[in-house]
Scaffold this active site. Structure first.
Site, PDB file in Angstrom:
ATOM      1  N   SER A   1      18.395  -3.264  -5.399  1.00 58.32           N
ATOM      2  CA  SER A   1      19.321  -3.636  -4.318  1.00 58.32           C
ATOM      3  C   SER A   1      20.585  -2.791  -4.302  1.00 58.32           C
ATOM      4  O   SER A   1      21.346  -2.777  -5.252  1.00 58.32           O
ATOM      5  CB  SER A   1      19.771  -5.088  -4.458  1.00 58.32           C
ATOM      6  OG  SER A   1      18.686  -5.948  -4.440  1.00 58.32           O
TER       7      SER A   1
ATOM      8  N   HIS B   1      17.323  -2.593   1.042  1.00 53.76           N
ATOM      9  CA  HIS B   1      16.175  -1.866   0.503  1.00 53.76           C
ATOM     10  C   HIS B   1      15.561  -1.045   1.621  1.00 53.76           C
ATOM     11  O   HIS B   1      15.124  -1.595   2.625  1.00 53.76           O
ATOM     12  CB  HIS B   1      15.117  -2.845  -0.005  1.00 53.76           C
ATOM     13  CG  HIS B   1      15.510  -3.545  -1.260  1.00 53.76           C
ATOM     14  ND1 HIS B   1      15.157  -3.100  -2.501  1.00 53.76           N
ATOM     15  CD2 HIS B   1      16.249  -4.644  -1.456  1.00 53.76           C
ATOM     16  CE1 HIS B   1      15.648  -3.903  -3.414  1.00 53.76           C
ATOM     17  NE2 HIS B   1      16.316  -4.862  -2.816  1.00 53.76           N
TER      18      HIS B   1
ATOM     19  N   HIS C   1      10.002  -7.939  -3.820  1.00 52.88           N
ATOM     20  CA  HIS C   1      10.205  -9.025  -4.786  1.00 52.88           C
ATOM     21  C   HIS C   1       9.194 -10.138  -4.537  1.00 52.88           C
ATOM     22  O   HIS C   1       8.698 -10.292  -3.418  1.00 52.88           O
ATOM     23  CB  HIS C   1      11.613  -9.609  -4.634  1.00 52.88           C
ATOM     24  CG  HIS C   1      12.708  -8.598  -4.713  1.00 52.88           C
ATOM     25  ND1 HIS C   1      13.013  -7.767  -3.663  1.00 52.88           N
ATOM     26  CD2 HIS C   1      13.561  -8.273  -5.719  1.00 52.88           C
ATOM     27  CE1 HIS C   1      14.010  -6.965  -4.020  1.00 52.88           C
ATOM     28  NE2 HIS C   1      14.361  -7.251  -5.265  1.00 52.88           N
TER      29      HIS C   1
ATOM     30  N   TYR D   1       9.760 -13.231  -4.173  1.00 57.89           N
ATOM     31  CA  TYR D   1      10.219 -14.215  -3.179  1.00 57.89           C
ATOM     32  C   TYR D   1       9.922 -13.793  -1.746  1.00 57.89           C
ATOM     33  O   TYR D   1       9.975 -14.609  -0.821  1.00 57.89           O
ATOM     34  CB  TYR D   1      11.718 -14.537  -3.350  1.00 57.89           C
ATOM     35  CG  TYR D   1      12.658 -13.357  -3.183  1.00 57.89           C
ATOM     36  CD1 TYR D   1      12.939 -12.821  -1.930  1.00 57.89           C
ATOM     37  CD2 TYR D   1      13.279 -12.782  -4.285  1.00 57.89           C
ATOM     38  CE1 TYR D   1      13.795 -11.738  -1.777  1.00 57.89           C
ATOM     39  CE2 TYR D   1      14.141 -11.710  -4.155  1.00 57.89           C
ATOM     40  CZ  TYR D   1      14.386 -11.186  -2.898  1.00 57.89           C
ATOM     41  OH  TYR D   1      15.221 -10.120  -2.758  1.00 57.89           O
ATOM     42  N   GLU D   2       9.594 -12.519  -1.539  1.00 58.94           N
ATOM     43  CA  GLU D   2       9.276 -12.069  -0.187  1.00 58.94           C
ATOM     44  C   GLU D   2       7.875 -12.507   0.231  1.00 58.94           C
ATOM     45  O   GLU D   2       7.499 -12.338   1.391  1.00 58.94           O
ATOM     46  CB  GLU D   2       9.400 -10.541  -0.102  1.00 58.94           C
ATOM     47  CG  GLU D   2      10.838 -10.074  -0.244  1.00 58.94           C
ATOM     48  CD  GLU D   2      10.960  -8.567  -0.319  1.00 58.94           C
ATOM     49  OE1 GLU D   2      10.750  -7.916   0.713  1.00 58.94           O
ATOM     50  OE2 GLU D   2      11.262  -8.040  -1.403  1.00 58.94           O
TER      51      GLU D   2
ATOM     52  N   ALA E   1      19.902  -4.622  -9.547  1.00 57.12           N
ATOM     53  CA  ALA E   1      21.203  -5.278  -9.496  1.00 57.12           C
ATOM     54  C   ALA E   1      21.008  -6.623 -10.181  1.00 57.12           C
ATOM     55  O   ALA E   1      19.988  -7.281  -9.978  1.00 57.12           O
ATOM     56  CB  ALA E   1      21.628  -5.465  -8.053  1.00 57.12           C
TER      57      ALA E   1
ATOM     58  N   MET F   1      15.977 -10.844 -10.047  1.00 50.09           N
ATOM     59  CA  MET F   1      14.738 -11.329  -9.424  1.00 50.09           C
ATOM     60  C   MET F   1      13.681 -10.229  -9.350  1.00 50.09           C
ATOM     61  O   MET F   1      12.830 -10.237  -8.453  1.00 50.09           O
ATOM     62  CB  MET F   1      15.049 -11.844  -8.012  1.00 50.09           C
ATOM     63  CG  MET F   1      16.160 -12.881  -7.972  1.00 50.09           C
ATOM     64  SD  MET F   1      16.679 -13.231  -6.289  1.00 50.09           S
ATOM     65  CE  MET F   1      18.149 -14.230  -6.586  1.00 50.09           C
ATOM     66  N   SER F   2      13.726  -9.291 -10.273  1.00 45.44           N
ATOM     67  CA  SER F   2      12.791  -8.154 -10.178  1.00 45.44           C
ATOM     68  C   SER F   2      12.494  -7.592 -11.566  1.00 45.44           C
ATOM     69  O   SER F   2      12.707  -8.254 -12.574  1.00 45.44           O
ATOM     70  CB  SER F   2      13.430  -7.055  -9.319  1.00 45.44           C
ATOM     71  OG  SER F   2      14.550  -6.500  -9.978  1.00 45.44           O
TER      72      SER F   2
ATOM     73  N   ASN G   1      27.638  -8.962 -10.059  1.00 45.40           N
ATOM     74  CA  ASN G   1      28.463 -10.170  -9.948  1.00 45.40           C
ATOM     75  C   ASN G   1      28.484 -10.899 -11.276  1.00 45.40           C
ATOM     76  O   ASN G   1      27.595 -10.747 -12.094  1.00 45.40           O
ATOM     77  CB  ASN G   1      27.901 -11.091  -8.859  1.00 45.40           C
ATOM     78  CG  ASN G   1      26.450 -11.455  -9.110  1.00 45.40           C
ATOM     79  OD1 ASN G   1      25.549 -10.622  -8.948  1.00 45.40           O
ATOM     80  ND2 ASN G   1      26.224 -12.661  -9.531  1.00 45.40           N
TER      81      ASN G   1
ATOM     82  N   HIS H   1      24.708 -12.188  -1.327  1.00 46.44           N
ATOM     83  CA  HIS H   1      23.976 -10.913  -1.330  1.00 46.44           C
ATOM     84  C   HIS H   1      24.920  -9.767  -0.954  1.00 46.44           C
ATOM     85  O   HIS H   1      24.774  -8.644  -1.449  1.00 46.44           O
ATOM     86  CB  HIS H   1      22.792 -10.987  -0.369  1.00 46.44           C
ATOM     87  CG  HIS H   1      21.883  -9.793  -0.433  1.00 46.44           C
ATOM     88  ND1 HIS H   1      21.282  -9.357  -1.608  1.00 46.44           N
ATOM     89  CD2 HIS H   1      21.474  -8.910   0.521  1.00 46.44           C
ATOM     90  CE1 HIS H   1      20.563  -8.278  -1.361  1.00 46.44           C
ATOM     91  NE2 HIS H   1      20.661  -7.984  -0.081  1.00 46.44           N
TER      92      HIS H   1
HETATM   93  N1  HPA Z   1      21.284 -13.892  -9.892  1.00 49.88           N
HETATM   94  C1  HPA Z   1      20.030 -13.468  -9.652  1.00 49.88           C
HETATM   95  N2  HPA Z   1      19.743 -12.272  -9.171  1.00 49.88           N
HETATM   96  C2  HPA Z   1      20.762 -11.446  -8.926  1.00 49.88           C
HETATM   97  C3  HPA Z   1      22.099 -11.814  -9.152  1.00 49.88           C
HETATM   98  C4  HPA Z   1      22.371 -13.116  -9.660  1.00 49.88           C
HETATM   99  O1  HPA Z   1      23.525 -13.524  -9.878  1.00 49.88           O
HETATM  100  N3  HPA Z   1      22.874 -10.752  -8.808  1.00 49.88           N
HETATM  101  C5  HPA Z   1      22.025  -9.775  -8.396  1.00 49.88           C
HETATM  102  N4  HPA Z   1      20.750 -10.189  -8.466  1.00 49.88           N
END
Ligand code: HPA
Length: 278
Positions: A33, A64, A86, A88-89, A116, A217-218, A241, A253
């Site tokens: 990401s 993406h 991912h 979740y998609e 990320a 998530m990847s 973050n 996001h």
């Molecule tokens: N949680 C899950 N996936 C993420 C995060 C997060 O805080 N930041 C970037 N991808």
């Protein structure tokens, strides 16, 4: 019935790529990401949109841009996945593993994955780069793995070892490269969740307790396939973050994408220097 990917489907994509470029990639990279900018540095590019390589998974997420970029970077032949998909998609785990299978059949030996991630370690800050030293396959423990189903013995063993998922020599190279480019490098354990919802404060306290430093998530599905196929892996997380362990802040996001802008030059410098020393 769960989707499976056949050797024929994999090799069909390999042929399709070979028909467009004579490039023989040694190193493959998957960019997460907001980190796609790294692909712009690739020289002598051949660009193939993922849509032209069915059933390659096509990302639906903002941030993406789905294309495969083949070319040269720091004197190495590379295949760069700009954008990734991912779980979740809605893609099956087998589909998510397909690109790495294609890299394997193309003869790639090294996979560099970036993502990320949210910092679970309270000492990490947005903008930090973390060398992934190991991962927790929480999603896999729940049964979601690209290796489920009949094993293709041509590609790897039924029960692959995961004790050294992230290659020690490559990690050492990345540490030296970070020093060389003056980038402070964090190190830690990445945990993969299914998403797409971010974590609750209780989720995050749990993840911290089980030893995670960063959450995303990847990556883990792709790394699992890579190790099954015998590729050596280097993993880098861009911390986008701070995880919200106390519930006082929210995660968006946009925040993840904005941090990507700060992280791209850092990751670009680090990956280029690592490649140069490879
Ligand atoms: N949680 C899950 N996936 C993420 C995060 C997060 O805080 N930041 C970037 N991808």
């Amino acid at each position: 019935m769960e989707e499976t990917i056949t050797l024929e489907e994999i090799d069909h994509i390999v042929h399709s790529i070979r028909s467009r470029t004579g490039m023989q990639p040694e190193v493959a990279m998957i960019l997460g990401s907001g980190l796609g900018g790294l692909a712009e540095a690739v020289e002598d590019q051949a660009v193939i949109p993922f849509e032209e390589l069915p059933p390659w998974p096509v990302s639906t997420v903002m941030g993406h841009q789905g294309r495969l970029v083949l070319g040269r970077l720091e004197g190495k032949s590379v295949a760069v996945m700009r954008g990734r998909s991912h779980y979740y998609e809605g893609y099956s785990m087998a589909r998510l593993g397909l690109p790495v299978r294609v890299f394997q059949r193309l003869g790639v030996k090294v996979l560099i994955v970036t993502n990320a991630a949210g910092a679970v370690n309270p000492g990490f800050d947005p903008g930090d780069v973390m060398l992934i030293t190991d991962h927790i396959n929480l999603i896999g423990m729940a049964g979601l793995t690209p290796l489920r189903g009949q094993n293709l013995d041509e590609l790897g063993p039924r029960f692959p070892d995961m004790s050294r998922a992230y290659d020690r020599d490559l990690s050492q190279l990345a540490r030296q490269a970070a020093e060389q480019v003056g980038l402070p490098l964090r190190e830690g354990v990445y945990v993969c969740l299914a998403g797409p919802s971010f974590e609750t404060p209780a989720d995050l306290r749990f993840l911290r307790m089980i030893g995670a430093d960063a959450v995303g998530m990847s990556t883990v599905p792709e790394v699992t396939v890579a190790r099954h196929g015998g590729l050596r892996v280097l993993g880098l997380s861009g911390i986008s973050n701070k995880a919200n362990l106390d519930g006082d802040t929210i995660t968006t996001h946009d925040e993840v994408l904005q941090a990507g802008q700060i992280l791209v030059p850092k990751l670009t410098a680090l990956v280029r220097e690592t490649l140069r020393c490879l």
